[in-house]
Design a protein around this motif. Structure first.
Motif, PDB file in Angstrom:
ATOM      1  N   SER A  38     -48.722  16.907 -38.728  1.00 14.61           N
ATOM      2  CA  SER A  38     -48.993  16.907 -38.180  1.00 14.61           C
ATOM      3  C   SER A  38     -50.041  18.867 -38.101  1.00 14.61           C
ATOM      4  O   SER A  38     -48.487  19.013 -39.354  1.00 14.61           O
ATOM      5  N   LYS A  39     -50.321  19.105 -37.394  1.00 11.73           N
ATOM      6  CA  LYS A  39     -50.315  20.821 -37.378  1.00 11.73           C
ATOM      7  C   LYS A  39     -49.421  21.498 -36.782  1.00 11.73           C
ATOM      8  O   LYS A  39     -49.030  22.539 -37.903  1.00 11.73           O
ATOM      9  N   ASN A  40     -49.045  20.497 -35.752  1.00  8.45           N
ATOM     10  CA  ASN A  40     -47.247  21.606 -35.150  1.00  8.45           C
ATOM     11  C   ASN A  40     -46.535  21.364 -36.625  1.00  8.45           C
ATOM     12  O   ASN A  40     -45.470  22.431 -36.824  1.00  8.45           O
ATOM     13  N   THR A  61     -47.223  24.106 -39.234  1.00  9.42           N
ATOM     14  CA  THR A  61     -47.046  24.967 -38.674  1.00  9.42           C
ATOM     15  C   THR A  61     -45.784  25.668 -38.839  1.00  9.42           C
ATOM     16  O   THR A  61     -44.814  26.460 -39.399  1.00  9.42           O
TER      17      THR A  61
END
Ligand code: UDP
Length: 571
Positions: free
Chosen positions: A4-6, A9
């Motif tokens: 996921s994007k999280n 990050t």
């Protein structure tokens, strides 16, 4: 990769190797390769002809497909110069200036490598006691905790993560009343979680409504008495006020100490799930239950074959970690390798309940928790037994409780339920065994934009039923629960429960269901609504004691100024 994007990050910020300009010098796939390779190397120690590449591929596959993730220090440091792979440490604090400051220095070194430290301050003489060498008076455990706290603040773990500490004081220490209140000011001792070390004798005194004895740790002599119900009430009051102190049941933890001859367990790691002996460390890893499901027709079920395979490979992985780990101190290496404790647990439990359409607060969920955890523990023990046949038992096996049971083991403990704070983000799974906090919430992003985040399985079911709309999702984000929303069918409201829809009793019962089959302890927060009373908190503490838990952490909504997760809005 399905990140996921999280997750990306988090990996970029803290886990990936960086170049001289601070830019990532590896991709997530490279990270998993680096870790798999470094950990597979251990096979050579036991068999010169071992097929390292085959093991490496197995380990890589588990991480790449987000089925299993080791604790953060392993991801950060394996195959890199630091090489410190464990999340959990306990350091002894003895009653002399030299010993106190040795512990402080050792903690700083551990924090630098991403590990967390637990301490019992129970051996320190109380505030006001005399100091022979100077003729002065001792400043007591709490003042030294403040020194440890300041050192932790200063180290800040050089770009990995902030140091976390657990501070424990026994209920029979003369400074206990001050300790219970030492975090009343929520801006102090912020790098510590604190827990009171509770004894069976104390609980007995609470129930018999009588006094119990305090001991001077210096000479072990009686030095006063306190009325047990009053002390218990103060713990409850403080926990109700701002969530601390937690409690740990020390006698119960020691009853489960697998090698009593090595000494007494006096503390746990920072989040409470891992009791350890002084100078012992432990490496954790968690299986993502969501990745263990298969779809049959249009229904999900747990694929126990896949689960078994993953458990066996995870035990192999975690045992290898102990072998290749670069320990921060010789004493820690010696102690850790003498018991070879590992802590395999799980994450994604709340996610699978959504998919299986089982409400978290139901007897069916409790029964599933017991079934899953029993399977995990039994399989992990079997895997540890198999490893012992190839590699030998842990060195103190002959003094352990396993010897008398005739049970050959490679590891003195095999199971722990960790919080999985970061690795659950990497896997896109719900953390540990916790329920989902919010089905839909608003996250503030950097340029003050607000992003609506929705739990994917909830979104899926709402879309399937033709009930999905942005407006409804925003309303849910504001209210934090769908329990009372009549526009949503009852069977969806029953299944998609969140932390605050679940009564404290169910939180505790769920923790107990997992604890029943966990060697170490279970990380769990019992959430209370804002309007809960001190009486509610006391009842849950009593229930935790009755159900055989090793400790409890509670949190009443809104009781701290800076709350990590808020219903309505998340930063
Ligand atoms: N821990 C720590 N600092 C942190 C978070 C965790 O030292 O900021 C340690 C602590 O001992 C905790 C353990 O790591 O009990 C496991 O925490 P968690 O499962 O959340 O770690 P993750 O591997 O997900 O980062």
């Amino acid at each position: 990769m399905m990140l996921s994007k999280n997750a990306v990050t988090v990996l970029e910020r803290r886990y990936l190797k960086k170049d001289a300009n601070g830019k990532p010098a590896e991709k997530p796939e490279d990270l998993f390769k680096r870790v798999a390779k470094a950990i597979a190397e251990a096979d050579k120690e036991f068999n010169v002809d071992a097929d390292i590449k085959a093991t490496q591929d197995i380990f890589y596959d588990m991480m790449y497909h987000l089925k299993f993730m080791p604790n953060s220090p392993t991801l950060m440091n394996a195959g890199r110069p630091l090489g410190q792979l464990s999340a959990c440490f306990v350091l002894p604090v003895a009653d002399s200036m030299e010993d106190i400051f040795d512990a402080l220095k050792n903690a700083a070194l551990i924090h630098k490598s991403g590990g967390g430290t637990g301490f019992s301050f129970s051996r320190l003489r109380p505030a006001g006691a005399s100091v022979n060498s100077t003729g002065g008076v001792a400043s007591g455990p709490i003042s030294f905790m403040k020194v440890f706290n300041a050192a932790t603040e200063a180290v800040k773990q050089g770009g990995t993560r902030r140091g976390a500490n657990m501070g424990i004081l026994r209920i029979d220490h003369p400074d206990i009343m001050d300790f219970i209140q030492c975090k009343k000011n929520t801006t102090e001792i912020t790098n510590f979680n604190i827990s009171v070390g509770i004894t069976e004798e104390f609980m007995k005194a609470v129930h018999e409504k009588r006094e119990y004895v305090l001991f001077d740790p210096h000479d072990k002599k009686e030095c006063g008495k306190l009325y047990a119900p009053d002390v218990f009430e103060l713990i409850v009051k403080m926990a109700w006020t701002n969530g601390e102190p937690g409690i740990v049941f020390l006698d119960r933890i020691n009853r489960d100490n697998p090698v009593p001859s090595l000494g007494e367990v006096e503390s746990t790691n920072p989040c409470g799930e891992q009791p350890l002996l002084p100078f012992e460390s432990c490496n954790l890893g968690s299986i993502n239950l969501d990745a263990m499901l298969i779809k049959k027709g249009n229904q999900y079920e747990i694929d126990y074959q896949e689960f078994e395979k993953t458990i066996r490979n995870a035990v192999h992985f975690l045992d290898n970690v102990i072998t290749v780990n670069n320990y921060p101190l010789a004493e820690i290496r010696e102690m850790t390798q003498s018991t070879r404790k590992i802590g395999l647990g799980l994450m994604g439990f709340a996610d699978i309940l959504y998919k299986l359409r089982i409400p978290y607060n139901s007897d069916e969920a409790i029964a599933l928790a017991e079934k899953v955890m029993k399977f995990l523990r039994d399989t992990a023990r079997d895997a540890s037994g198999e490893l012992a046949k190839e590699r030998g038992t842990f060195p103190t096996y002959s003094e352990s409780v396993f010897k008398s049971k005739g049970m050959v083991q490679r590891n003195a403990t095999v199971t722990t339920i960790a919080p999985t704070g970061t690795i659950s983000i990497i896997c896109g799974a719900s953390s540990g065994i916790e329920p989902i906090f919010g089905l839909s919430y608003i996250r503030n992003v950097m340029d003050n934009d607000e992003l609506l985040e929705i739990h994917p399985y909830f979104e899926e079911v709402m879309k399937e039923r033709g009930l999905y709309s942005k407006e409804l999702m925003s309303k849910i984000a504001q209210e934090g629960t769908i329990a009372h929303m009549e526009e949503i069918p009852q069977e969806i409201r029953d299944v998609f429960v969140t932390a605050h829809d679940i009564t404290p009793e169910y939180h505790i019962r769920m923790q107990a269901a997992f604890q029943k089959y966990t060697d170490n302890a279970v990380s769990k927060t019992v959430n209370f609504p804002r309007e809960a009373t001190q009486n509610d908190v006391r009842m849950v503490y009593e229930l935790a004691y009755e159900l055989g838990l090793k400790g409890v952490t509670i949190y009443r909504d809104g009781s701290r100024d800076a709350q990590v997760l808020n219903i309505g809005k998340v930063n």
